[in-house]
Design a protein around this motif. Structure first.
Motif, mmCIF file in Angstrom:
data_model
loop_
_atom_site.group_PDB
_atom_site.id
_atom_site.type_symbol
_atom_site.label_atom_id
_atom_site.label_comp_id
_atom_site.label_asym_id
_atom_site.label_seq_id
_atom_site.Cartn_x
_atom_site.Cartn_y
_atom_site.Cartn_z
ATOM 1 N N ASP A 89 0.828 -1.213 0.000
ATOM 2 C CA ASP A 89 0.000 0.000 0.000
ATOM 3 C C ASP A 89 0.856 1.255 0.000
ATOM 4 O O ASP A 89 0.568 2.218 -0.708
ATOM 5 N N SER A 92 2.369 1.565 -3.367
ATOM 6 C CA SER A 92 1.345 1.905 -4.353
ATOM 7 C C SER A 92 0.993 3.386 -4.268
ATOM 8 O O SER A 92 0.893 4.068 -5.290
ATOM 9 N N GLN A 96 1.595 5.843 -7.326
ATOM 10 C CA GLN A 96 0.461 6.525 -7.963
ATOM 11 C C GLN A 96 0.813 7.986 -8.176
ATOM 12 O O GLN A 96 0.533 8.588 -9.205
ATOM 13 N N SER A 390 1.516 -0.648 -11.094
ATOM 14 C CA SER A 390 0.502 -1.671 -11.287
ATOM 15 C C SER A 390 0.804 -2.900 -10.429
ATOM 16 O O SER A 390 -0.097 -3.480 -9.807
ATOM 17 N N SER A 393 -0.121 -2.201 -6.772
ATOM 18 C CA SER A 393 -1.551 -2.197 -6.456
ATOM 19 C C SER A 393 -2.158 -3.581 -6.642
ATOM 20 O O SER A 393 -3.049 -3.983 -5.896
ATOM 21 N N SER A 396 -1.225 -5.446 -3.556
ATOM 22 C CA SER A 396 -2.038 -4.997 -2.434
ATOM 23 C C SER A 396 -3.432 -5.626 -2.497
ATOM 24 O O SER A 396 -3.967 -6.090 -1.495
ATOM 25 N N THR A 397 -4.002 -5.676 -3.721
ATOM 26 C CA THR A 397 -5.338 -6.257 -3.869
ATOM 27 C C THR A 397 -5.318 -7.746 -3.543
ATOM 28 O O THR A 397 -6.191 -8.248 -2.822
ATOM 29 N N SER B 39 -0.064 2.886 -15.050
ATOM 30 C CA SER B 39 -0.282 1.600 -14.380
ATOM 31 C C SER B 39 -1.494 0.851 -14.944
ATOM 32 O O SER B 39 -1.633 -0.336 -14.721
#
Lengths: 458, 299
Positions: A89, A92, A96, A390, A393, A396-397, B39
């Motif tokens: 997280d 990410s 981002q 990418s 994340s 993280s998912t 991303s």
């Protein structure tokens, strides 16, 4: 022991048991939404039987205590996943932010390269037009600005991560101290007694600690021993060990254990691991690529510019400056030309010729020493930043899904179910009422027995 | 088996998931793009860097091709008129050399050729949007009258040529300097015409014949120079066709990299809306229910 007294004692033991169970139920209901609360169950057992005159009589019920229902193995799995998710997280969020500088917005490096390329093509078709010349100069200045903005954007992401590191370390130290203290409290409890509230608090604190760094927990006689990284102790019994930060030789932040040893490399999880990865690996990696691109492109473009003659009849001066120092090339890049007349349009020195424009254009499309053209080099940075964002994340998912499952499993073991507690409430209410009926019945029987000898009955 | 009684975290996770899908679908419909940040699809985002540059360059290349084409076609038609003029000059010379002309006839022929010379000089000074077509890369009038020169004219341009970028690493040369076409040392068009004027004025048939022969050879020479413009025109026309095809290719590539299929996006959006409402409705239905709802309150 037989007789009414035995019945009375059995009844009273039933009252006590029902009362204990009601305590557990009411505590469960009260704490239904308390984070980290583990449901309690009253531990009931039969009392020993007694024998009197060949008769065996049951001894009623005994309340052994209230026990918190927890699964330590599950907790450890949750801690591990929490560390990983928290790192993902953190990465990410940073990425981002970083990738926003690489999105096609019109002010990014890609758009600026595109403007420079098309303005040069325009100049080639219209080499004497002052607006076409201005177009090239402006596009070059915008490209330098785009490099500056992107570099400072990446630096700000790195700075944010660098601020997070000491903050996280001090949170880790505070939690370690709290856990050590709770360990001390647990150690003072009589052996075999349920940890209850203290254990709940301890689990909660360890859970928080897992979000901050990768930990490993071992149960010992003195409570929980907690280490981070590859065995750096944080808590041993009622003793906690502080981590510290220091600035390394390259200017990067390092994490030291309580003895001053550098343990940065072994910290891979939690907010701390994520922030360290961003600040010391990911952003410097992107920055190196960006600086290399800025430096190599500036060199190639300047060489093309130097090969021609500007509108004033001078050899082309450096179009881009500030890129000599590779470690700050992107941040310091600036347009060296102050006037459009300094663009080396002509290759022969004759005014009006546009022979060098094709060479300037070629500097954009020819492979730089890195092996790719300017656009190709930039595209690979976009790919890298996009892939990193990418991956973080996605990770993280994925961990989040796993964590949800584990939490559900933990909930199945430890969470309070209102329906269950409501049913228990009625069950124990009935049991309590029934036990009190035993007491009152015995009282009536006792009275009747005592009145047996009085005159009025006969 | 005991199950997790606490449905809130899972329900919230589901709601969040459905919210994310809704946002993504909404963004795709609103922007018409499936890749809004690197991303979303790193490979496509990277490929789009070069696609964007190529697409924008293509417009400029197309523009360059059409302006170059205009220049080249102008130059070519000017040279055609020069060829016509030179042909007339050769006829005039041939007529002057046949020995049947009186001095008046010769003077008339000389003035005709003088007129042709003037028109060829005008042609050599043709300019297009401020640029001299035959001045090399120079910005001054290519030919001006000069009494000291043997031809009567002096060349003020230079011998450079301009090339225009019409594709990645592809340029086309769009001019020949006037010094090559009209006043080259081997085939000096203006010089040959001047000599013919002088010869006609002199009246010597042999001189007229010699001068006519050199105009005739200049005529052939100009015809050869015209081929350059013909070739450039052919190259520009084929490049125009190629750029047109390339534009389609690039836009198809961009569409497949980052575009969305509108009907799919619209379907996704409506699906996401339905999912989101269903998730919300389920939460609203399940959350308040416990055994307590069905028990009579204690008397």
């Amino acid at each position: 022991m037989g007789g009414l007294n035995a019945a009375l004692l059995i009844g009273v033991s039933g009252l006590g048991a029902a009362q204990g169970a009601l305590d557990a139920t009411s505590n469960n209901i009260a704490n239904v939404n308390t984070p980290g609360y583990t449901r309690e169950e009253a531990q009931l057992a039969e009392n020993g039987q007694s024998e009197s005159g060949g008769q065996i009589t049951g001894g009623g019920v005994m309340l052994e205590g209230l026990k918190s229902i927890r699964d330590e193995l599950l907790n450890m799995q949750i801690q591990r996943q929490t560390s990983m998710q928290s790192a993902a997280d953190t990465e990410s969020a940073s990425l981002q932010q970083a990738q926003s500088y690489f999105t096609l917005t019109g002010t990014d490096i890609g758009s600026a390269l595109s403007s420079l390329s098309s303005s040069l093509a325009e100049l080639s078709g219209n080499s004497t037009s002052s607006s076409a010349q201005q177009g090239v100069l402006a596009a070059g200045q915008n490209l330098a600005t785009a490099f500056n903005t992107t570099a400072s954007g990446l630096t700000s992401v790195q700075t944010a991560a660098n601020q997070q590191i000491p903050n996280t370390v001090s949170q880790i130290n505070a939690l370690s101290a709290q856990i050590a203290q709770l360990n001390g409290q647990l150690a003072q409890m009589p052996a075999g007694q349920d940890g209850g509230t203290v254990q709940d608090q301890l689990d909660q604190a360890v859970q928080k600690l897992a979000g901050l760094t990768n930990i490993s927990v071992t149960q010992t006689n003195n409570g929980e021993t907690i280490t981070t990284g590859s065995g750096t102790p944080l808590v041993e019994g009622d003793q906690s060990y502080n981590l510290q930060t220091s600035t390394g030789t390259g200017g990067q932040l390092e994490v030291l254990d309580s003895n001053g040893n550098n343990v940065t490399a072994s910290i891979t999880g939690g907010t701390l691991g994520g922030a360290l990865n961003i600040a010391n690996t990911v952003i410097p990696g992107l920055m190196t690529q960006l600086n290399t691109l800025a430096s190599q492109f500036a060199t190639a473009f300047n060489a093309a510019q130097a090969g021609g003659t500007d509108s004033n009849g001078n050899a082309g001066a450096a179009f881009f400056t500030g890129t000599a120092n590779l470690s700050t090339a992107a941040a310091d890049m600036s347009a060296g030309l102050t006037s459009a007349s300094q663009i080396a349009i002509s290759s022969s020195g004759a005014s009006g010729g546009n022979g060098n424009v094709a060479n300037l254009s070629a500097a954009l499309t020819t492979a730089l020493p890195s092996g790719a053209s300017a656009a190709g080099g930039y595209a690979s940075i976009v790919f890298n930043v996009g892939t990193a964002a990418s991956n973080a994340s996605t990770q993280s998912t994925a961990i989040g899904d796993n964590l949800t499952q584990l939490t559900t499993q933990q909930g199945a073991v430890s969470a309070v179910n209102i329906d269950e507690e409501t049913a228990n409430l009625m069950r124990y209410q009935t049991a309590y009422e029934a036990a009190s009926r035993i007491v009152s019945t015995v009282q009536v029987l006792n009275n009747a027995t005592l009145n047996m000898g009085s005159g009025s009955s006969f | 088996m005991r199950i997790d009684p606490n449905m809130v975290p899972e329900m919230l996770a589901n709601l969040q998931q459905s919210q994310v899908q809704l946002n993504t679908a909404l963004q795709e419909v609103a922007t018409g793009l499936s890749v809004n940040q690197p991303s979303d699809n790193p490979t496509s985002a990277a490929a789009m860097v070069e696609n964007t540059i190529a697409t924008r360059d293509l417009d400029i290349y197309t523009q360059n091709v059409s302006t170059s084409l205009a220049t080249v076609q102008t130059a070519s038609s000017v040279l055609s008129s020069v060829v016509t003029s030179l042909t007339s000059a050769v006829s005039a010379g041939t007529e002057g050399a046949n020995g049947t002309n009186n001095s008046n006839d010769l003077a008339a022929l000389a003035s005709e050729v003088q007129g042709i010379l003037t028109s060829v000089v005008t042609a050599a000074n043709t300019s297009m949007s401020g640029t001299y077509v035959f001045g090399g890369t120079g910005t001054t009038t290519p030919y001006t009258a000069d009494a000291s020169s043997s031809t009567g004219y002096t060349y003020n341009g230079n011998s450079d040529t301009n090339s225009v970028v019409i594709g990645d690493n592809t340029s086309v040369q769009i001019n020949l300097p006037g010094s090559q076409i009209f006043s080259s040392s081997s085939n000096n068009v203006l010089g040959a015409l001047s000599s013919l004027v002088t010869a006609l004025k002199g009246g010597n048939s042999a001189d007229i014949q010699t001068a006519t022969a050199s105009v005739s050879s200049a005529l052939n020479y100009v015809g050869q120079q015209q081929v350059f413009y013909g070739n450039a025109e052919t190259q520009l026309n084929s490049q125009e066709t190629f750029l047109g095809q390339d534009k389609v290719t690039l836009s198809m590539q961009a569409n497949s990299l980052v575009g969305v299929n509108e009907s799919t996006a619209a379907t996704d959006l409506s699906q996401a809306e339905t999912d989101n409402s269903a998730a919300l409705a389920a939460v609203a239905k399940v959350m308040p229910n416990t055994l307590l709802n069905y028990l009579a309150p204690p008397a």
